[in-house]
Design a protein around this motif. Structure first.
Motif, PDB file in Angstrom:
ATOM      1  N   VAL A   1      18.112 -47.894  26.017  1.00 42.37           N
ATOM      2  CA  VAL A   1      17.521 -46.756  26.721  1.00 42.37           C
ATOM      3  C   VAL A   1      18.628 -45.787  27.129  1.00 42.37           C
ATOM      4  O   VAL A   1      19.546 -46.159  27.871  1.00 42.37           O
ATOM      5  N   TYR A   2      18.542 -44.543  26.643  1.00 42.17           N
ATOM      6  CA  TYR A   2      19.527 -43.526  27.005  1.00 42.17           C
ATOM      7  C   TYR A   2      19.054 -42.803  28.257  1.00 42.17           C
ATOM      8  O   TYR A   2      18.068 -42.068  28.249  1.00 42.17           O
ATOM      9  N   LEU A   3      19.755 -43.059  29.373  1.00 40.21           N
ATOM     10  CA  LEU A   3      19.376 -42.471  30.655  1.00 40.21           C
ATOM     11  C   LEU A   3      19.886 -41.038  30.759  1.00 40.21           C
ATOM     12  O   LEU A   3      20.999 -40.726  30.335  1.00 40.21           O
ATOM     13  N   MET A   4      19.057 -40.185  31.344  1.00 43.90           N
ATOM     14  CA  MET A   4      19.395 -38.766  31.428  1.00 43.90           C
ATOM     15  C   MET A   4      19.123 -38.234  32.825  1.00 43.90           C
ATOM     16  O   MET A   4      18.043 -38.471  33.380  1.00 43.90           O
ATOM     17  N   GLN A   5      20.113 -37.536  33.376  1.00 45.59           N
ATOM     18  CA  GLN A   5      19.929 -36.869  34.656  1.00 45.59           C
ATOM     19  C   GLN A   5      19.593 -35.398  34.461  1.00 45.59           C
ATOM     20  O   GLN A   5      18.950 -34.781  35.302  1.00 45.59           O
TER      21      GLN A   5
ATOM     22  N   VAL B   1      20.527 -33.232  23.718  1.00 40.64           N
ATOM     23  CA  VAL B   1      19.233 -33.911  23.575  1.00 40.64           C
ATOM     24  C   VAL B   1      18.044 -32.960  23.706  1.00 40.64           C
ATOM     25  O   VAL B   1      16.909 -33.404  23.710  1.00 40.64           O
ATOM     26  N   ARG B   2      18.306 -31.677  23.807  1.00 45.86           N
ATOM     27  CA  ARG B   2      17.240 -30.718  24.121  1.00 45.86           C
ATOM     28  C   ARG B   2      16.136 -30.706  23.067  1.00 45.86           C
ATOM     29  O   ARG B   2      14.968 -30.466  23.367  1.00 45.86           O
ATOM     30  N   ASP B   3      16.494 -30.986  21.813  1.00 43.12           N
ATOM     31  CA  ASP B   3      15.491 -30.913  20.745  1.00 43.12           C
ATOM     32  C   ASP B   3      14.684 -32.199  20.601  1.00 43.12           C
ATOM     33  O   ASP B   3      13.835 -32.304  19.717  1.00 43.12           O
ATOM     34  N   GLY B   4      14.945 -33.176  21.484  1.00 51.20           N
ATOM     35  CA  GLY B   4      14.185 -34.412  21.427  1.00 51.20           C
ATOM     36  C   GLY B   4      14.884 -35.547  20.726  1.00 51.20           C
ATOM     37  O   GLY B   4      14.408 -36.689  20.752  1.00 51.20           O
ATOM     38  N   ARG B   5      16.015 -35.261  20.101  1.00 50.11           N
ATOM     39  CA  ARG B   5      16.782 -36.336  19.466  1.00 50.11           C
ATOM     40  C   ARG B   5      17.624 -37.061  20.505  1.00 50.11           C
ATOM     41  O   ARG B   5      18.032 -36.481  21.511  1.00 50.11           O
ATOM     42  N   LEU B   6      17.908 -38.348  20.248  1.00 48.21           N
ATOM     43  CA  LEU B   6      18.747 -39.147  21.132  1.00 48.21           C
ATOM     44  C   LEU B   6      20.041 -39.502  20.414  1.00 48.21           C
ATOM     45  O   LEU B   6      20.093 -39.502  19.179  1.00 48.21           O
ATOM     46  N   PRO B   7      21.106 -39.827  21.173  1.00 50.33           N
ATOM     47  CA  PRO B   7      22.362 -40.219  20.538  1.00 50.33           C
ATOM     48  C   PRO B   7      22.186 -41.459  19.663  1.00 50.33           C
ATOM     49  O   PRO B   7      21.281 -42.273  19.892  1.00 50.33           O
ATOM     50  N   ALA B   8      23.051 -41.610  18.678  1.00 54.80           N
ATOM     51  CA  ALA B   8      23.005 -42.761  17.779  1.00 54.80           C
ATOM     52  C   ALA B   8      23.076 -44.049  18.585  1.00 54.80           C
ATOM     53  O   ALA B   8      23.882 -44.175  19.506  1.00 54.80           O
ATOM     54  N   GLY B   9      22.227 -44.999  18.250  1.00 51.15           N
ATOM     55  CA  GLY B   9      22.199 -46.273  18.963  1.00 51.15           C
ATOM     56  C   GLY B   9      21.212 -46.309  20.106  1.00 51.15           C
ATOM     57  O   GLY B   9      20.959 -47.371  20.670  1.00 51.15           O
ATOM     58  N   SER B  10      20.632 -45.150  20.455  1.00 50.51           N
ATOM     59  CA  SER B  10      19.654 -45.068  21.553  1.00 50.51           C
ATOM     60  C   SER B  10      18.252 -45.042  20.965  1.00 50.51           C
ATOM     61  O   SER B  10      17.965 -44.235  20.078  1.00 50.51           O
ATOM     62  N   ARG B  11      17.376 -45.895  21.476  1.00 50.45           N
ATOM     63  CA  ARG B  11      16.031 -45.996  20.904  1.00 50.45           C
ATOM     64  C   ARG B  11      14.936 -45.500  21.847  1.00 50.45           C
ATOM     65  O   ARG B  11      13.846 -45.189  21.401  1.00 50.45           O
ATOM     66  N   ILE B  12      15.219 -45.457  23.146  1.00 54.41           N
ATOM     67  CA  ILE B  12      14.219 -45.078  24.146  1.00 54.41           C
ATOM     68  C   ILE B  12      14.828 -44.011  25.045  1.00 54.41           C
ATOM     69  O   ILE B  12      16.005 -44.102  25.415  1.00 54.41           O
ATOM     70  N   ALA B  13      14.040 -43.016  25.427  1.00 54.63           N
ATOM     71  CA  ALA B  13      14.511 -41.964  26.331  1.00 54.63           C
ATOM     72  C   ALA B  13      14.281 -42.393  27.775  1.00 54.63           C
ATOM     73  O   ALA B  13      13.219 -42.919  28.114  1.00 54.63           O
ATOM     74  N   GLY B  14      15.277 -42.157  28.630  1.00 49.83           N
ATOM     75  CA  GLY B  14      15.175 -42.525  30.031  1.00 49.83           C
ATOM     76  C   GLY B  14      15.452 -41.346  30.951  1.00 49.83           C
ATOM     77  O   GLY B  14      16.488 -41.313  31.638  1.00 49.83           O
ATOM     78  N   PRO B  15      14.553 -40.364  31.007  1.00 51.57           N
ATOM     79  CA  PRO B  15      14.791 -39.192  31.859  1.00 51.57           C
ATOM     80  C   PRO B  15      14.531 -39.492  33.331  1.00 51.57           C
ATOM     81  O   PRO B  15      13.744 -40.374  33.679  1.00 51.57           O
ATOM     82  N   SER B  16      15.183 -38.735  34.197  1.00 52.13           N
ATOM     83  CA  SER B  16      14.913 -38.817  35.632  1.00 52.13           C
ATOM     84  C   SER B  16      13.566 -38.176  35.936  1.00 52.13           C
ATOM     85  O   SER B  16      13.053 -37.358  35.166  1.00 52.13           O
ATOM     86  N   ILE B  17      13.004 -38.521  37.073  1.00 55.01           N
ATOM     87  CA  ILE B  17      11.748 -37.901  37.478  1.00 55.01           C
ATOM     88  C   ILE B  17      11.943 -36.406  37.706  1.00 55.01           C
ATOM     89  O   ILE B  17      11.004 -35.610  37.495  1.00 55.01           O
TER      90      ILE B  17
END
Length: 269
Positions: A186-190, A196-212
């Protein structure tokens, strides 16, 4: 009151049931399991003598009666500290009996894994590696060694993995994905950065983890992540209106300090 969503949202206890009991303690995780949390979230750091412990901050000053960096202390040093009395008793009326020092002493990841194994029902585990760290690479190596001992690096075919590894560090997740590709990451994002703006995640990351905060301010971004094929796990979701928003956007997991209340709001308690 939120109506039950069309899919079941996983409720993940952030540092345990940390509104009711001191974060990252056995008491908090026992309470979360008792409350019915689907999974437990923890942060892990490596001690000077090579043990993984569940502590969020780089230093122990905020959550214990001691001082110093976790990475400069040995497990015996941490075990001598009190990680519970900083949280007022009036805030912990529903927590397990904190008269037992074992419930509020430093918690090793190994002990948490034992608790999950003995829970009597399936309980997932979301493990966050903390960065930057003086033990670059060693945290992931020790973590995967420990998970392998518990049989958690290779889930049974057709079964979801009971563990996932989360980080704000793309490099950390890349290490994990290369060494143990069956474990979800899970790639956590603050913030929503250009990367990541276009919806892609870094290599090796499978799940998006955005802050509320991201979810509140950029709901369209959550839709973009989902269109890109990513599941979305949101942290840290405590307010009823935020739970409602996450349910409406169709996220797969909510990470919260209040698992009991969130389960109730979702119609699952």
């Amino acid at each position: 009151m939120t109506h039950a969503p069309q899919h079941t949202i996983e409720v993940v206890a952030h540092r345990g049931a940390s509104e009711d009991a001191p974060e990252h303690t056995l008491a908090a995780y026992m309470k979360a399991i008792e409350d019915g949390a689907d999974a437990l979230e923890c942060d892990v750091r490596l001690t000077a003598d090579g043990h993984l412990v569940c502590v969020h901050d780089r230093r122990v000053n905020r959550v214990s009666n001691g001082r110093g960096a976790v990475s400069a202390l040995e497990l015996a040093d941490l075990a001598a500290l009190d990680f519970g009395t900083w949280k007022g008793r009036e805030e912990s009326n529903e927590s397990p009996d904190r008269g037992d020092p074992a419930l509020t002493s430093v918690l090793t990841l190994e002990r948490l894994l034992e608790l999950v194994a003995d829970a009597g029902r399936p309980v997932g585990l979301a493990i966050e590696t903390k960065h930057p760290t003086r033990w670059a690479g060693q945290v992931e190596e020790r973590l995967l060694q420990l998970l392998k001992r518990f049989g958690l690096t290779d889930p049974r075919p057709g079964s979801p993995s009971p563990v996932r590894i989360m980080s704000f560090s793309a490099r950390s997740l890349h290490r994990v994905a290369a060494a143990a590709p069956a474990i979800p990451t899970v790639y956590l994002m603050q913030f929503v950065t250009p990367r990541v703006r276009d919806g892609r995640l870094p290599a090796g990351s499978r799940i998006a983890g955005p802050s509320i905060r991201i979810v509140r301010n950029h709901p369209a971004y959550i839709a973009r992540l989902r269109r890109a094929g990513h599941h979305v796990h949101v942290w840290t979701v405590d307010e009823p209106e935020d739970v409602e928003l996450c349910a409406r956007l169709g996220v797969e997991a909510i990470i919260t300090n209040r698992p009991k209340q969130v389960l109730s709001q979702l119609g699952r308690f």
